[in-house]
Write an enzyme that holds these catalytic residues in place. Structure first.
Site, PDB file in Angstrom:
ATOM      1  N   PRO A 119       0.796  -1.222   0.000  1.00 54.66           N
ATOM      2  CA  PRO A 119       0.000   0.000   0.000  1.00 54.66           C
ATOM      3  C   PRO A 119       0.831   1.276   0.000  1.00 54.66           C
ATOM      4  O   PRO A 119       1.871   1.353   0.652  1.00 54.66           O
ATOM      5  CB  PRO A 119      -0.796  -0.092   1.304  1.00 54.66           C
ATOM      6  CG  PRO A 119      -0.349  -1.300   2.001  1.00 54.66           C
ATOM      7  CD  PRO A 119       0.816  -1.868   1.302  1.00 54.66           C
ATOM      8  N   GLU A 120       0.348   2.243  -0.728  1.00 57.43           N
ATOM      9  CA  GLU A 120       0.878   3.599  -0.680  1.00 57.43           C
ATOM     10  C   GLU A 120      -0.130   4.433   0.113  1.00 57.43           C
ATOM     11  O   GLU A 120      -1.099   3.889   0.628  1.00 57.43           O
ATOM     12  CB  GLU A 120       1.086   4.136  -2.105  1.00 57.43           C
ATOM     13  CG  GLU A 120       1.960   3.187  -2.915  1.00 57.43           C
ATOM     14  CD  GLU A 120       2.236   3.651  -4.335  1.00 57.43           C
ATOM     15  OE1 GLU A 120       2.439   4.851  -4.542  1.00 57.43           O
ATOM     16  OE2 GLU A 120       2.250   2.799  -5.239  1.00 57.43           O
TER      17      GLU A 120
END
Length: 280
Positions: free
Chosen positions: A2-3
């Site tokens: 995830p960003e």
DNA sequence: CCCGCGTCCTGCGGGC
DNA sequence: TGCCCGCAGGACGCGG
């Protein structure tokens, strides 16, 4: 994986599902996942209430009663799932929070890269990555002045520069490629050679793209889904990431993939060319 | 101080 | 088919 937009989506999902819930006990199944010795971590969390969930960059800050905070970083593949007591434990479940209402909050992480640091609230800076983290990619926090200053001070290539969380918080490999494509900047362009106009364009695109991705609940690759089981849909709005060999959506030139600082990097060789100093 | 590289892990898909 | 290799949305810590 995830960003920032995916972590924000997880934060919102967790808030809906477990904010206000009480932890009866915790089982750490993989000791290296947590900063304290397993038993100390488990003991410290007994009977604490999950008050709220904050976020800073890609870090989740799980606020508990008695001024405790779990600083949780999902790294590549960490996820939280809520399951009923008794549901079969997956082979990648590493931490289980038993809630007093009979549900369990489970931390799953295929590659075991994620980390949880239990700290006293207010002492989050003792966690390595938070000590040096840069501003959030928002209109207020990421100012033109700041961008101009940090870009002027480094000869680093812009792609790896954008991945450096101490410069700007929250961008990862996908959004870095996307914002450079949107800004028509070559990923190998040294940052101190980007014109002020280019810096402003990049800043605007970073802020807008992150907002758009949050609105789309993040990007889903593999079978990633949020705590509430909701998969993101922003992958349908990606312009370059994962499109090697496909036509550039602006000019039709095939998208190229190279390796920069060990990371796959996608760009259009026609729209994104390396410029000379301050030559836009 | 900065930079590049190895490292932490597992699973998957491509190529032979 | 089976095996091996490289690759994956991250970031720290080390040595030069």
């Amino acid at each position: 994986m995830p960003e920032l937009p995916e972590v924000e989506t997880v934060r919102r999902g967790l808030t809906e599902l477990v904010a206000g819930s009480q932890i009866r006990s915790v089982d750490v199944l993989y000791a290296k996942m947590v900063n304290l010795p397993k038993v100390a971590f488990e003991k410290a969390l007994k009977n604490k209430t999950i008050e709220k969930i904050d976020r800073r960059g890609k870090y989740l800050l799980i606020r508990l009663s008695d001024d405790l905070t779990i600083v949780s970083h999902l790294r590549m593949e960490g996820k939280y799932d809520v399951e009923p007591e008794g549901a079969p434990i997956g082979k990648h479940t590493h931490v289980i929070f038993h809630l007093t209402d009979g549900r369990q909050l489970r931390y799953n992480d295929t590659r075991k890269f994620g980390r949880m640091n239990l700290v006293n609230t207010g002492e989050e800076l003792s966690v390595a990555g938070l000590k040096t983290i840069g501003p959030e990619p928002t209109e207020q926090d990421l100012t033109v002045d700041y961008m101009e200053t940090i870009f002027g001070k480094s000869k680093k290539m812009v792609k790896p520069f954008l991945l450096d969380q101490s410069k700007i918080a929250g961008l990862g490999n996908i959004y870095a490629d996307e914002v450079l494509w949107l800004s028509k900047i070559h990923p190998e362009q040294p940052v101190n050679s980007i014109s002020l106009a280019g810096i402003k364009r990049l800043r605007k695109n970073i802020i807008a793209e992150i907002q758009k991705a949050i609105a789309g609940h993040g990007t889903t690759v593999h079978s990633y889904s949020t705590a509430s089981g909701e998969a993101g849909n922003f992958q349908n709005q990606l312009n370059v990431y994962g499109r090697e060999g496909e036509p550039c959506l602006r000019c039709g030139t095939p998208i190229v993939k190279i390796k920069l600082a060990q990371r796959g990097t996608h760009f259009c060789p026609k729209c994104q060319v390396v410029h000379g100093v301050n030559n836009d």
